[in-house]
Design an enzyme around this catalytic site. Structure first.
Site, mmCIF file in Angstrom:
data_model
loop_
_atom_site.group_PDB
_atom_site.id
_atom_site.type_symbol
_atom_site.label_atom_id
_atom_site.label_comp_id
_atom_site.label_asym_id
_atom_site.label_seq_id
_atom_site.Cartn_x
_atom_site.Cartn_y
_atom_site.Cartn_z
ATOM 1 N N HIS A 21 -2.032 -5.507 1.466
ATOM 2 C CA HIS A 21 -3.326 -6.185 1.312
ATOM 3 C C HIS A 21 -3.067 -7.593 0.799
ATOM 4 C CE1 HIS A 21 -7.410 -7.050 -0.112
ATOM 5 N NE2 HIS A 21 -6.829 -7.518 -1.202
ATOM 6 N N ASN A 81 -2.158 0.261 6.530
ATOM 7 C CA ASN A 81 -1.689 -1.003 7.120
ATOM 8 C C ASN A 81 -0.757 -1.793 6.209
ATOM 9 O OD1 ASN A 81 -3.627 -1.942 5.376
ATOM 10 N ND2 ASN A 81 -4.691 -3.230 6.857
ATOM 11 N N LYS A 125 0.818 -1.218 0.000
ATOM 12 C CA LYS A 125 0.000 0.000 0.000
ATOM 13 C C LYS A 125 0.856 1.273 0.000
ATOM 14 C CE LYS A 125 -3.991 -2.205 2.212
ATOM 15 N NZ LYS A 125 -5.085 -2.032 3.183
ATOM 16 N N TYR A 161 -11.950 -2.011 -4.197
ATOM 17 C CA TYR A 161 -12.556 -2.230 -2.876
ATOM 18 C C TYR A 161 -14.087 -2.125 -2.931
ATOM 19 C CZ TYR A 161 -8.114 -2.307 -0.341
ATOM 20 O OH TYR A 161 -6.882 -2.655 0.153
ATOM 21 N N ARG A 176 2.580 -6.385 8.943
ATOM 22 C CA ARG A 176 1.857 -5.226 9.495
ATOM 23 C C ARG A 176 2.399 -4.823 10.855
ATOM 24 N NH1 ARG A 176 -3.887 -7.431 7.273
ATOM 25 N NH2 ARG A 176 -4.064 -6.144 5.399
ATOM 26 N N GLU A 236 -8.714 -10.401 -8.090
ATOM 27 C CA GLU A 236 -7.778 -9.317 -7.806
ATOM 28 C C GLU A 236 -6.553 -9.388 -8.714
ATOM 29 O OE1 GLU A 236 -7.302 -9.330 -3.510
ATOM 30 O OE2 GLU A 236 -9.335 -8.532 -3.253
HETATM 31 P P1 CMP Z 1 -7.449 -4.600 3.456
HETATM 32 O O1 CMP Z 1 -7.030 -5.975 3.827
HETATM 33 O O2 CMP Z 1 -6.751 -3.963 2.321
HETATM 34 O O3 CMP Z 1 -9.025 -4.602 3.152
HETATM 35 C C1 CMP Z 1 -9.864 -3.460 3.366
HETATM 36 C C2 CMP Z 1 -9.157 -2.351 4.052
HETATM 37 O O4 CMP Z 1 -9.959 -1.352 4.628
HETATM 38 C C3 CMP Z 1 -8.361 -2.909 5.210
HETATM 39 O O5 CMP Z 1 -7.271 -3.669 4.735
HETATM 40 C C4 CMP Z 1 -8.013 -1.639 5.970
HETATM 41 O O6 CMP Z 1 -6.788 -1.068 5.578
HETATM 42 C C5 CMP Z 1 -9.133 -0.671 5.582
HETATM 43 N N1 CMP Z 1 -9.882 -0.229 6.750
HETATM 44 C C6 CMP Z 1 -9.976 1.040 7.167
HETATM 45 N N2 CMP Z 1 -10.741 1.129 8.247
HETATM 46 C C7 CMP Z 1 -11.146 -0.126 8.545
HETATM 47 C C8 CMP Z 1 -11.971 -0.686 9.576
HETATM 48 N N3 CMP Z 1 -12.530 0.061 10.532
HETATM 49 N N4 CMP Z 1 -12.152 -2.036 9.555
HETATM 50 C C9 CMP Z 1 -11.598 -2.813 8.575
HETATM 51 N N5 CMP Z 1 -10.820 -2.313 7.585
HETATM 52 C C10 CMP Z 1 -10.601 -0.992 7.579
#
Ligand code: CMP
Length: 131
Positions: A109, A106, A3, A43, A96, A120
């Site tokens: 992904h 974070n 990311k 997303y 992470r 994806e």
């Molecule tokens: P990812 O695994 O990329 O999938 C969806 C992303 O939404 C997740 O990682 C987080 O980086 C982001 N995200 C932001 N806020 C939240 C939240 N409250 N709960 C879950 N995912 C979140």
């Protein structure tokens, strides 16, 4: 996908090294930047969530690295390698835990199923038809 936070903080090389040394084979890789529109499509499943707009803004804020990886039991093993979505809850030594700052920024992904991995992979590349 590595990311924007991890790319801009200079962690790309260390993360790729960790992925390879954990037994994953890189079968495709691309350095690129998502527009708001493409981040939103990636997303799409989260479109109704309260964090969707912030997620799209963040994911289109800078370059990312997309990759397709191969390994036996790849989905589960990769999720172990990257750690919990919230870096505060990620096990020590996970990507992470080492490189992420917040639940939004974070670092990385990973696909959550074989079916989504195909979807994806084809979002960024176009020859993935099976696993
Ligand atoms: P990812 O695994 O990329 O999938 C969806 C992303 O939404 C997740 O990682 C987080 O980086 C982001 N995200 C932001 N806020 C939240 C939240 N409250 N709960 C879950 N995912 C979140």
């Amino acid at each position: 996908m590595i990311k924007p936070d991890a790319v801009s903080n200079g962690h790309t090389g260390k993360i790729i090294d960790k992925i390879i040394s954990s037994g994953f084979k890189i079968v495709a890789m691309k350095y690129t930047r998502l527009s708001e529109e493409t981040a939103g499509r990636f997303y799409d499943i989260h479109r109704q969530r309260p964090f969707f707009k912030d997620l799209v803004d963040f994911m289109s804020s800078g370059p990312i690295v997309a990759a397709v990886l191969e390994k036996d039991n790849a989905i589960e093993d990769f999720r172990k390698l990257i750690g919990a979505t919230d870096p505060q809850k990620a096990e020590p030594g996970t990507i992470r835990n080492l490189f992420a700052k917040s639940i939004e920024a974070n670092a990385i992904h990973g696909s959550d199923s074989n079916e989504n991995a195909i979807i994806e992979a084809n979002f960024f590349f176009n020859q993935f038809e099976r696993f």
